[in-house]
Design an enzyme around this catalytic site. Structure first.
Site, PDB file in Angstrom:
ATOM      1  N   ASP A   1       0.847  -1.192   0.000  1.00 23.86           N
ATOM      2  CA  ASP A   1       0.000   0.000   0.000  1.00 23.86           C
ATOM      3  C   ASP A   1       0.880   1.237   0.000  1.00 23.86           C
ATOM      4  O   ASP A   1       1.372   1.678   1.041  1.00 23.86           O
ATOM      5  CB  ASP A   1      -0.913  -0.011   1.229  1.00 23.86           C
ATOM      6  CG  ASP A   1      -1.911   1.152   1.217  1.00 23.86           C
ATOM      7  OD1 ASP A   1      -1.729   2.094   0.411  1.00 23.86           O
ATOM      8  OD2 ASP A   1      -2.856   1.116   2.020  1.00 23.86           O
TER       9      ASP A   1
ATOM     10  N   HIS B   1       0.553   7.948   3.842  1.00 25.78           N
ATOM     11  CA  HIS B   1       1.336   7.313   4.900  1.00 25.78           C
ATOM     12  C   HIS B   1       2.822   7.674   4.848  1.00 25.78           C
ATOM     13  O   HIS B   1       3.602   7.131   5.630  1.00 25.78           O
ATOM     14  CB  HIS B   1       1.159   5.803   4.818  1.00 25.78           C
ATOM     15  CG  HIS B   1      -0.275   5.371   4.766  1.00 25.78           C
ATOM     16  ND1 HIS B   1      -1.145   5.576   5.804  1.00 25.78           N
ATOM     17  CD2 HIS B   1      -0.996   4.784   3.774  1.00 25.78           C
ATOM     18  CE1 HIS B   1      -2.343   5.110   5.470  1.00 25.78           C
ATOM     19  NE2 HIS B   1      -2.278   4.629   4.253  1.00 25.78           N
TER      20      HIS B   1
END
Length: 290
Positions: free
Chosen positions: A192, A197
């Site tokens: 991911d 993030h």
């Protein structure tokens, strides 16, 4: 954004072949902090390829890690459902493990829309995936709940109304799991690569003061804590884990998991103590073998 519930539910499953190696498993465990206190406990069953065991939540990233090259761009190609990816949230996750996961292997992954609920201003899409080994027997079944803002109002069933309740007593166990400042940077290598993030500017544009940890990383951290602190390190004893994602966890913070035991069932509630007990995972349950 449109939702055709009948078309979504009647569509044939999408099928793909996935594979993983021990390197993928090792990276996943390291991204959850395995071996971070190596001078005290190197957690060799999670960090060394000999006698390697696999945490059940590895199923969430199997086939998407370093052995698979560059992961594809995020997509939600579901029959009968046309929604804006920018308007969706990963609302909940369920996982049922049918047999221990091998440290390296291949599987056939069949995915389908199992349910679509009309919440008025939003829709909840339940995407179910079942992985079967080369022998045709199932390895795991996962159910992802996707909250799609602006996709409701199509006249469908609102779905079950659930309210979180924890036992009216002190928890039997409380597990504190710290994270490191680099936790999200490691975890994203499982597949991911969402810049939310990693990139502070992108995170600020999304309404966060800095990058957040993946929800599935928090899910994996709780799994690792349960296996290590309640199940004597035996990952095969964890048979199912279900949660709702209630709030963000930032790298460097702690996830505190309260556990109430009732036979082979666990009730869980995970919070962040650095932010006055802000909820991280709620409506959480697990099933174990004694």
């Amino acid at each position: 954004m449109t939702v055709d519930r009948d078309k979504a539910l009647s569509a044939a499953p999408s099928v793909q072949q996935i594979g993983w190696t021990a390197r993928d498993v090792l990276l996943y465990h390291l991204s959850l902090g395995a071996g971070s206190d190596a001078h005290h406990d190197p957690e060799l069953h999670l960090t060394f390829e000999r006698r390697l065991t696999v945490l059940p939540t590895f199923a969430m990233v199997a086939g998407g890690g370093i052995s698979s090259g560059t992961p594809p761009e995020p997509s939600l190609d579901l029959p009968g459902i046309d929604i804006d990816l920018r308007q969706i949230l990963h609302a909940g996750q369920e996982l049922e493990i049918h047999r221990p996961l091998p440290a390296a292997g291949t599987a056939t992954l069949a995915s389908r829309v199992a349910e679509v609920w009309d919440k008025g201003k939003a829709a909840v899409i339940v995407r179910e995936s079942t992985a079967s080994g080369p022998d045709g027997e199932p390895l795991w079944t996962s159910r992802m709940q996707i909250w799609a803002r602006g996709a409701g109002g199509f006249g469908g069933d609102p779905g079950p109304q659930t309210h979180e309740s924890t036992p009216d007593r002190r928890p039997d166990t409380v597990c504190d799991t710290p994270t490191g400042p680099q936790q999200a940077l490691l975890y994203r290598l499982n597949g991911d690569l969402n810049p939310l993030h990693a990139d502070p500017e992108f995170a600020r544009a999304a309404g966060f003061h800095r990058p957040v940890l993946h929800g599935l990383a928090s899910y994996g951290l709780v799994c690792k804590a349960l296996v290590g602190e309640l199940l004597d390190g035996d990952a095969t004893r964890l048979k199912a884990l279900s949660v709702r994602f209630a709030g963000p966890l930032f790298p460097g913070e702690t996830v505190r998991t309260a556990v109430w035991r009732d036979g082979d069932r666990l009730r869980l509630h995970a919070t962040c103590p650095e932010r006055d007990g802000a909820p991280v995972l709620t409506h959480a349950t697990a099933r174990i073998t004694p």
